[in-house]
Design an enzyme around this catalytic site. Structure first.
Site, PDB file in Angstrom:
ATOM      1  N   GLN A 100       0.837  -1.203   0.000  1.00  0.00           N
ATOM      2  CA  GLN A 100       0.000   0.000   0.000  1.00  0.00           C
ATOM      3  C   GLN A 100       0.872   1.252   0.000  1.00  0.00           C
ATOM      4  O   GLN A 100       1.723   1.429   0.874  1.00  0.00           O
ATOM      5  CB  GLN A 100      -0.920   0.051   1.218  1.00  0.00           C
ATOM      6  CG  GLN A 100      -1.897   1.225   1.071  1.00  0.00           C
ATOM      7  CD  GLN A 100      -2.641   1.603   2.327  1.00  0.00           C
ATOM      8  OE1 GLN A 100      -2.034   1.845   3.371  1.00  0.00           O
ATOM      9  NE2 GLN A 100      -3.957   1.631   2.237  1.00  0.00           N
ATOM     10  N   TYR A 182      -5.249  11.212   3.899  1.00  0.00           N
ATOM     11  CA  TYR A 182      -3.891  11.402   3.397  1.00  0.00           C
ATOM     12  C   TYR A 182      -3.918  12.085   2.021  1.00  0.00           C
ATOM     13  O   TYR A 182      -4.964  12.488   1.533  1.00  0.00           O
ATOM     14  CB  TYR A 182      -3.138  10.063   3.412  1.00  0.00           C
ATOM     15  CG  TYR A 182      -3.077   9.515   4.827  1.00  0.00           C
ATOM     16  CD1 TYR A 182      -2.411  10.227   5.826  1.00  0.00           C
ATOM     17  CD2 TYR A 182      -3.741   8.354   5.185  1.00  0.00           C
ATOM     18  CE1 TYR A 182      -2.393   9.771   7.142  1.00  0.00           C
ATOM     19  CE2 TYR A 182      -3.727   7.892   6.500  1.00  0.00           C
ATOM     20  CZ  TYR A 182      -3.048   8.614   7.468  1.00  0.00           C
ATOM     21  OH  TYR A 182      -3.046   8.179   8.773  1.00  0.00           O
ATOM     22  N   GLY A 313      -9.008  -5.921   9.515  1.00  0.00           N
ATOM     23  CA  GLY A 313      -7.800  -5.336  10.062  1.00  0.00           C
ATOM     24  C   GLY A 313      -7.472  -5.839  11.452  1.00  0.00           C
ATOM     25  O   GLY A 313      -6.688  -6.780  11.628  1.00  0.00           O
TER      26      GLY A 313
HETATM   27  C1  LIG Z   1      -3.202  -0.286  13.908  1.00  0.00           C
HETATM   28  C2  LIG Z   1      -3.906   0.158  12.646  1.00  0.00           C
HETATM   29  C3  LIG Z   1      -3.167   0.744  11.646  1.00  0.00           C
HETATM   30  C4  LIG Z   1      -3.784   1.122  10.454  1.00  0.00           C
HETATM   31  N1  LIG Z   1      -3.019   1.617   9.429  1.00  0.00           N
HETATM   32  C5  LIG Z   1      -3.576   1.795   8.206  1.00  0.00           C
HETATM   33  C6  LIG Z   1      -2.757   2.063   7.073  1.00  0.00           C
HETATM   34  O1  LIG Z   1      -1.516   2.138   7.131  1.00  0.00           O
HETATM   35  N2  LIG Z   1      -3.386   2.214   5.886  1.00  0.00           N
HETATM   36  C7  LIG Z   1      -4.748   2.112   5.758  1.00  0.00           C
HETATM   37  O2  LIG Z   1      -5.280   2.238   4.657  1.00  0.00           O
HETATM   38  N3  LIG Z   1      -5.528   1.865   6.813  1.00  0.00           N
HETATM   39  C8  LIG Z   1      -4.978   1.660   8.013  1.00  0.00           C
HETATM   40  N4  LIG Z   1      -5.770   1.278   9.067  1.00  0.00           N
HETATM   41  C9  LIG Z   1      -7.208   1.035   8.841  1.00  0.00           C
HETATM   42  C10 LIG Z   1      -7.446  -0.425   8.450  1.00  0.00           C
HETATM   43  O3  LIG Z   1      -6.868  -0.714   7.186  1.00  0.00           O
HETATM   44  C11 LIG Z   1      -8.958  -0.759   8.375  1.00  0.00           C
HETATM   45  O4  LIG Z   1      -9.525  -0.011   7.308  1.00  0.00           O
HETATM   46  C12 LIG Z   1      -9.683  -0.450   9.673  1.00  0.00           C
HETATM   47  O5  LIG Z   1      -8.950  -0.919  10.788  1.00  0.00           O
HETATM   48  C13 LIG Z   1     -11.080  -1.037   9.705  1.00  0.00           C
HETATM   49  O6  LIG Z   1     -11.048  -2.438   9.634  1.00  0.00           O
HETATM   50  P1  LIG Z   1     -11.221  -3.360  10.962  1.00  0.00           P
HETATM   51  O7  LIG Z   1     -12.446  -2.839  11.673  1.00  0.00           O
HETATM   52  O8  LIG Z   1     -11.395  -4.747  10.436  1.00  0.00           O
HETATM   53  O9  LIG Z   1      -9.976  -3.191  11.771  1.00  0.00           O
HETATM   54  C14 LIG Z   1      -5.180   0.930  10.281  1.00  0.00           C
HETATM   55  C15 LIG Z   1      -5.915   0.365  11.323  1.00  0.00           C
HETATM   56  C16 LIG Z   1      -5.294  -0.043  12.485  1.00  0.00           C
HETATM   57  C17 LIG Z   1      -6.115  -0.712  13.561  1.00  0.00           C
END
Ligand SMILES: Cc1cc2nc3c(=O)[nH]c(=O)nc-3n(C[C@H](O)[C@H](O)[C@H](O)COP(=O)(O)O)c2cc1C
Length: 361
Positions: A100, A182, A313
């Site tokens: 990514q 971003y 995530g």
């Molecule tokens: C620790 C952490 C770091 C994340 N870093 C990014 C990232 O670098 N790029 C991104 O697109 N989303 C990032 N996200 C968002 C996740 O990709 C995802 O969209 C979000 O956590 C929702 O999914 P979930 O409810 O299954 O965790 C991050 C989320 C978490 C928890």
């Protein structure tokens, strides 16, 4: 038609995926100085290779795109070599991995950057809020410098160069992070884009940066089928605001629909609970839905045909073998938010697979 669930095999252009669970891109802040992924990341990603596709942590296409502490880039030989060790480890376990690209734009602080240039953004609009720095603790976001029109092709060229580098480092494809406030989302959104040139103003002009970046990435990749995009319509994170997100994102998705991208990854956030239903009919390629899914809700989403893939995530942070656990109906280990961004192995590579499911690296 046979019913589809998280464990059903899937296909994105060019390769089969062993299930329909993508591991969401997650910044884990374990990179070494100079934006080099650490050896711990080899173990971390290899442990999670049973995801249908891993989408890597947000990675700067070039040093100007770094804003957070201990986050990686992909523009030096040392960084490339480190990424190659990671993709080799994932492939050795039969996994697939996209990189990514996360260019943070204005979401940055100078103490987290290893170059002295100020952060760049569509306009000189500082984001309200603060960011962690190892040297100074919490700090206000830097005020960005507005990109001159003549500089924008150079920024887009960085994404193209980084695509070439990512494929050389063994990634199966690349994802443009156009979500979470971003740089690309800063161009899309009226609150952060006050430009009066061809990259701001009308919705057509605001989506132009994203379109040109995707085209440049696709050209570098030899085709759009190795390029995905992530969006998060109306997400307020990082002080981002758009006056009419439905207009912005329906226009964007209609514009990218003919490109033949690997997938459209949509993160649903509370302001627009029905965004999947709005965007899904506009995009005929693989539709990846994310945001708070677990097994039951993910299966229901796939069963209904509202998405082709579910992106997960937080549950992958603490359950490296998540597909096996879902298959076995095994209990899940709760995630630990306190170690999401802390340096070192704790909370990163020390969550075990369930017993009897095979060895971990
Ligand atoms: C620790 C952490 C770091 C994340 N870093 C990014 C990232 O670098 N790029 C991104 O697109 N989303 C990032 N996200 C968002 C996740 O990709 C995802 O969209 C979000 O956590 C929702 O999914 P979930 O409810 O299954 O965790 C991050 C989320 C978490 C928890």
């Amino acid at each position: 038609m046979p019913s589809v669930d998280l464990l059903s095999p899937g296909r994105i252009d060019g390769f089969d995926t062993r299930n329909r669970m993508f591991m969401a891109p997650m910044t884990r802040s374990r990179a070494l100085a100079g934006g080099v992924p650490s050896d711990l990341a080899i173990e971390y990603y290899a442990q999670r290779a049973s995801a249908g596709l891993i989408i890597s942590e947000g990675t700067a296409p070039a040093a100007t795109g770094i804003g957070y502490a201990r986050t990686p880039s992909i523009d030096t030989p040392e960084q490339l070599a480190a990424w190659k060790r990671i993709t080799d480890a994932v492939h050795a376990r039969g996994g697939r991995i996209f990189l990514q690209f996360m260019h943070v734009g204005r979401i940055a602080h100078s103490a987290n950057r290893y170059i002295s240039d100020p952060p760049v953004a569509p306009s000189v609009v500082r984001a309200a809020g603060q960011i962690w720095t190892d040297a100074l603790g919490m700090q206000d976001f830097d005020t960005p410098r507005a990109l001159d029109t003549s500089e924008i092709p150079g920024v887009i060229a960085q994404y193209a160069q980084a695509t070439t580098s990512a494929l050389a480092a063994g990634f199966d494809g690349v994802e443009l992070h156009s979500a979470s406030g971003y740089l690309p989302m800063q161009f899309l959104s009226t609150g952060s884009n006050r430009r009066t040139d061809g990259y701001g103003g009308s919705v057509r002009s605001r989506i132009r940066f994203v379109l040109e970046t995707l085209e440049a990435m696709a050209a570098a990749a030899g085709g759009a089928s190795r390029v995905g995009i992530k969006i998060s319509p109306a997400m307020p994170f990082n002080d981002i605001h758009d006056d009419d997100p439905i207009e912005t994102y329906t226009t964007l998705v209609k514009a990218i629909a003919p490109m033949g991208l690997a997938y459209l990854h949509v993160l649903r956030t509370p302001p627009l609970p029905n965004i999947f239903q709005v965007l899904r009919p506009l995009f005929s390629g693989p539709f990846a839905a994310g945001g708070g899914f677990e097994q039951q809700s993910g299966n229901a989403m796939l069963e209904s045909g509202a998405a082709d893939v579910i992106v997960i995530g937080k549950l992958f942070t603490s359950n490296p073998d998540l597909p096996d656990r879902f298959a076995a109906g095994a209990p899940l280990t709760p995630f630990d938010a306190s170690t999401f961004y802390t340096p070192g192995p704790k909370g990163y590579v020390d969550f075990p697979a369930m017993s009897g499911s095979g060895s971990l690296v």
